[in-house]
Structures are given as C-alpha cells and as structure tokens.
Design a protein around this motif. Sequence first.
Motif, PDB file in Angstrom:
ATOM      1  N   SER A 154      46.551  -4.123  52.830  1.00 41.26           N
ATOM      2  CA  SER A 154      47.100  -3.827  52.586  1.00 41.26           C
ATOM      3  C   SER A 154      47.755  -5.454  51.843  1.00 41.26           C
ATOM      4  N   LYS A 155      47.275  -6.475  52.341  1.00 34.59           N
ATOM      5  CA  LYS A 155      48.007  -7.935  52.588  1.00 34.59           C
ATOM      6  C   LYS A 155      47.354  -8.377  51.530  1.00 34.59           C
ATOM      7  N   LEU A 156      46.245  -7.537  50.659  1.00 32.90           N
ATOM      8  CA  LEU A 156      45.219  -8.555  49.580  1.00 32.90           C
ATOM      9  C   LEU A 156      45.616  -7.472  48.145  1.00 32.90           C
ATOM     10  N   HIS A 157      46.834  -6.270  48.974  1.00 32.34           N
ATOM     11  CA  HIS A 157      47.405  -5.243  48.041  1.00 32.34           C
ATOM     12  C   HIS A 157      45.845  -4.915  46.521  1.00 32.34           C
ATOM     13  N   LEU A 158      45.274  -4.498  47.170  1.00 23.45           N
ATOM     14  CA  LEU A 158      43.573  -3.594  47.368  1.00 23.45           C
ATOM     15  C   LEU A 158      44.080  -2.281  47.674  1.00 23.45           C
ATOM     16  N   VAL A 159      44.884  -1.643  48.896  1.00 26.23           N
ATOM     17  CA  VAL A 159      44.905  -0.387  49.008  1.00 26.23           C
ATOM     18  C   VAL A 159      45.221   0.755  47.498  1.00 26.23           C
ATOM     19  N   ASN A 160      44.316   1.731  48.075  1.00 24.79           N
ATOM     20  CA  ASN A 160      44.450   2.909  46.616  1.00 24.79           C
ATOM     21  C   ASN A 160      43.992   1.870  45.433  1.00 24.79           C
ATOM     22  N   TRP A 163      38.509  -1.745  45.058  1.00 25.03           N
ATOM     23  CA  TRP A 163      37.376  -2.011  46.229  1.00 25.03           C
ATOM     24  C   TRP A 163      37.960  -1.869  47.352  1.00 25.03           C
ATOM     25  N   ALA A 164      39.249  -1.206  47.922  1.00 24.54           N
ATOM     26  CA  ALA A 164      39.133  -1.051  48.819  1.00 24.54           C
ATOM     27  C   ALA A 164      37.779  -0.001  49.848  1.00 24.54           C
ATOM     28  N   VAL A 165      37.451   0.641  48.690  1.00 31.16           N
ATOM     29  CA  VAL A 165      36.620   1.584  49.434  1.00 31.16           C
ATOM     30  C   VAL A 165      35.201   0.050  49.204  1.00 31.16           C
ATOM     31  N   PHE A 166      35.057  -0.299  48.327  1.00 32.15           N
ATOM     32  CA  PHE A 166      33.664  -1.215  47.860  1.00 32.15           C
ATOM     33  C   PHE A 166      33.611  -2.159  48.386  1.00 32.15           C
ATOM     34  N   PRO A 236      38.076   6.030  53.049  1.00 35.81           N
ATOM     35  CA  PRO A 236      38.642   6.793  52.061  1.00 35.81           C
ATOM     36  C   PRO A 236      39.811   7.689  52.360  1.00 35.81           C
ATOM     37  N   LEU A 237      39.661   7.884  53.185  1.00 34.51           N
ATOM     38  CA  LEU A 237      41.112   8.658  53.769  1.00 34.51           C
ATOM     39  C   LEU A 237      41.795   8.239  53.907  1.00 34.51           C
ATOM     40  N   VAL A 238      41.590   7.242  54.812  1.00 24.00           N
ATOM     41  CA  VAL A 238      43.134   5.858  54.969  1.00 24.00           C
ATOM     42  C   VAL A 238      43.249   5.018  53.573  1.00 24.00           C
ATOM     43  N   MET A 239      42.010   4.722  53.037  1.00 20.84           N
ATOM     44  CA  MET A 239      42.730   3.640  52.192  1.00 20.84           C
ATOM     45  C   MET A 239      42.830   4.262  50.436  1.00 20.84           C
ATOM     46  N   LEU A 240      42.538   4.988  50.597  1.00 21.14           N
ATOM     47  CA  LEU A 240      42.690   5.865  48.668  1.00 21.14           C
ATOM     48  C   LEU A 240      44.137   7.136  48.920  1.00 21.14           C
ATOM     49  N   SER A 241      44.660   7.609  47.797  1.00 17.74           N
ATOM     50  CA  SER A 241      46.088   8.091  48.040  1.00 17.74           C
ATOM     51  C   SER A 241      45.676   8.735  46.641  1.00 17.74           C
ATOM     52  N   ASP A 242      45.270   8.194  45.422  1.00 22.37           N
ATOM     53  CA  ASP A 242      44.815   9.142  43.918  1.00 22.37           C
ATOM     54  C   ASP A 242      43.747   9.420  43.969  1.00 22.37           C
ATOM     55  N   VAL A 248      33.129  12.271  46.204  1.00 20.19           N
ATOM     56  CA  VAL A 248      33.073  13.460  46.612  1.00 20.19           C
ATOM     57  C   VAL A 248      33.367  14.513  47.992  1.00 20.19           C
ATOM     58  N   SER A 249      33.188  13.732  48.907  1.00 18.59           N
ATOM     59  CA  SER A 249      33.232  14.101  50.261  1.00 18.59           C
ATOM     60  C   SER A 249      34.702  14.038  50.726  1.00 18.59           C
ATOM     61  N   LEU A 250      35.689  13.414  50.518  1.00 23.78           N
ATOM     62  CA  LEU A 250      37.322  13.393  50.113  1.00 23.78           C
ATOM     63  C   LEU A 250      37.782  14.346  49.422  1.00 23.78           C
ATOM     64  N   GLY A 251      36.923  14.443  48.127  1.00 27.93           N
ATOM     65  CA  GLY A 251      37.577  15.515  47.265  1.00 27.93           C
ATOM     66  C   GLY A 251      37.027  17.085  47.430  1.00 27.93           C
ATOM     67  N   LEU A 252      36.129  17.267  48.362  1.00 29.60           N
ATOM     68  CA  LEU A 252      35.547  18.255  48.816  1.00 29.60           C
ATOM     69  C   LEU A 252      36.568  18.816  49.930  1.00 29.60           C
ATOM     70  N   TYR A 253      36.704  18.093  50.477  1.00 27.45           N
ATOM     71  CA  TYR A 253      37.893  17.442  51.614  1.00 27.45           C
ATOM     72  C   TYR A 253      39.286  17.977  51.470  1.00 27.45           C
ATOM     73  N   SER A 254      39.632  17.859  50.412  1.00 30.39           N
ATOM     74  CA  SER A 254      41.261  17.966  49.756  1.00 30.39           C
ATOM     75  C   SER A 254      41.643  19.247  49.220  1.00 30.39           C
ATOM     76  N   TRP A 255      39.710  20.229  48.437  1.00 28.73           N
ATOM     77  CA  TRP A 255      39.777  21.758  48.230  1.00 28.73           C
ATOM     78  C   TRP A 255      39.992  22.004  49.741  1.00 28.73           C
ATOM     79  N   ASN A 256      39.360  21.953  50.415  1.00 26.36           N
ATOM     80  CA  ASN A 256      38.811  23.089  51.209  1.00 26.36           C
ATOM     81  C   ASN A 256      39.974  22.685  52.032  1.00 26.36           C
TER      82      ASN A 256
END
Length: 301
Positions: A154-160, A163-166, A236-242, A248-256
């Motif tokens: 968040s300090k480095l403006h990398l959230v979402n 690079w926040a996951v990579f 990814p659950l913490v870092m990403l909202s887009d 694929v793990s977080l995407g399948l969770y959102s569908w489930n």
Amino acid sequence: MTAIAPERPVRTPPPGTPAPPRRRPWTLSKAAVNGALLLATAYTLLPLGWLLTAAAKNTGDLLGGVALSPSRWHLGENLHQLATTGDGIYFRWYLNSLLYAGFGALLCALLCVAAGYAFHVYAFPGKEKLFGLVLVGVLVPTTALALPMYLLASKLHLVNTFWAVFLPSLVNPFGVYLARVFCAGYLPGEVLEAARMDGAGELRTFRSIGLPMVMPGFVTVFLFQFTAIWNNFFLPLVMLSDNRLFPVSLGLYSWNSQTRAFPEYYPLVVTGSLLAVLPLVVAFTVLQRHWKAGLTAGSVK
C-alpha cells in the motif's frame, strides 16, 4: 576358603538333530507394508478420481449424486460453458496463474541458487548469522506475513496490481537453505578454483560451472515454488480486488461462493479445478528426472 563350583558340562546335540530356529527380529510383514502403501495411494488418488468423474456431470447430476454413464457425459458442455462464462474470464485467471507461478518460480529458483552458492563458496563477515536469519524466515508462516506485505504494498502503491502478488513470490528462505545444501554436495572446491585459475570471473564461474552442476537443486526449488505459488490463495485474496488479476485459485473460490445463489456454477468450479491440476502434473512429469536426482542428493557416499 571359598569352594569353587564345578563347571557344568556342555551338552552337544546328537548328530543329525536339526538346529533350533533362530528368532527373527520383529519386522512388519510384506502384506502389512503393501496394505499401508495401497491405502496411502487410494487416499491420494480417490479425490482425483472423483474430480475426473464429477467434471463430466451437469448441475442436476452433481447435486443429485447420479452415477456417471455414457448417456450422461457432459464434459464437452462444461468446457464450453467454462470458456464462455464471463467472456472467458476463467482462462484469463489461468494465464495469470501461469505468469505468477511460471516466471515467479523461475526467478525465485535462480535467486535461491545464487544465494546458496554465495553462502557456500564465499567467506564474509556475519555469514553464519545472516544464514541464521534465513533459517528464522523458514519458521515464519506466510499467512502471518500477508498483512505486513499488504501495508508495504500500500505504501508503494502496488495493491491491486500484478506486482503485489508476483514480487513476494520471489522470496523463499527454504529455497536458499536447500540451495546451499545442494551446493555443498554438488560443487567441489577444486573445480571452482580451476575455473578461476583459467581466468574466469566470479559471475562466469557461477553461470558456466556452478549453475549447471547444481541443476537438480535448481529444478527441485523450482518445482516446490511453482506448486506453492500455483496453490497460493491467501496473498491474492488480500492484495487483489480486480477479478481480471485473479489467479485460478481465487477465481474458482469467487465462483464457488456464488453457487448457493447460482447452482449452475457447480460444474464450472469442478471442471475448472480439474484443469487447474494439469500444470502441476505436467511440471512434475517433465522434470521428474531432475527432481528425483535432487531428492537423492547426498544419500550415497
């Protein structure tokens, strides 16, 4: 004076008498060992078998527990729905996971091997203390670091962002420890000294001598990190909202999480989970020769 007891005569069995059977040390029988291995194999493969059959069912058959038969084979329909739902968002998630896991594991393995090589070859002040800090990092669970990493991103403006996951996936303290062990077992000091005497610089010595010789360790660290990044969910659950950046793990969770309101997502989640297993199977199958060599390093002296 004390009386000395007469010695007892040693009785020898008559000729032709069979020797008494020796007591064998207690061991598990082959049947017990094979049975335990069979149970372990079934425990590992049964979920995959269920996934293979469930991916060919539609929503009604999945919820009704209907057995699979040739007349109820819906795998093609499920794949078509998977490719068209949300304008093919699933395969964007799949590509994201390949980028996160593929490039992340490759760069992480290279950094780990370089760090392990440095710890093994060079002597510098505070070397063992610094390596002790690396070992402390092995003991810290990754979930405990998710919130600090989020605040830092968040300090480095990398959230979402990608690079926040990579970027966090490039750090693996256990990989550094493993790489140092491999370097200790695979890198003779005489070979490195001979390369230096021939005029090779330190970077060329590592690139041309060190890295090829510890390639089993490189592949082992790559496979471990690839699996860890591919299965990563909490970061990814913490870092990403887009959702376009989801793995694929977080995407399948959102569908489930939407299956109660939209039951038609059940076949999509199951079929998507089956496809998500394939890169791990391919990676371990293709690289198993190097991986087995890495696991047996140092076992034979």
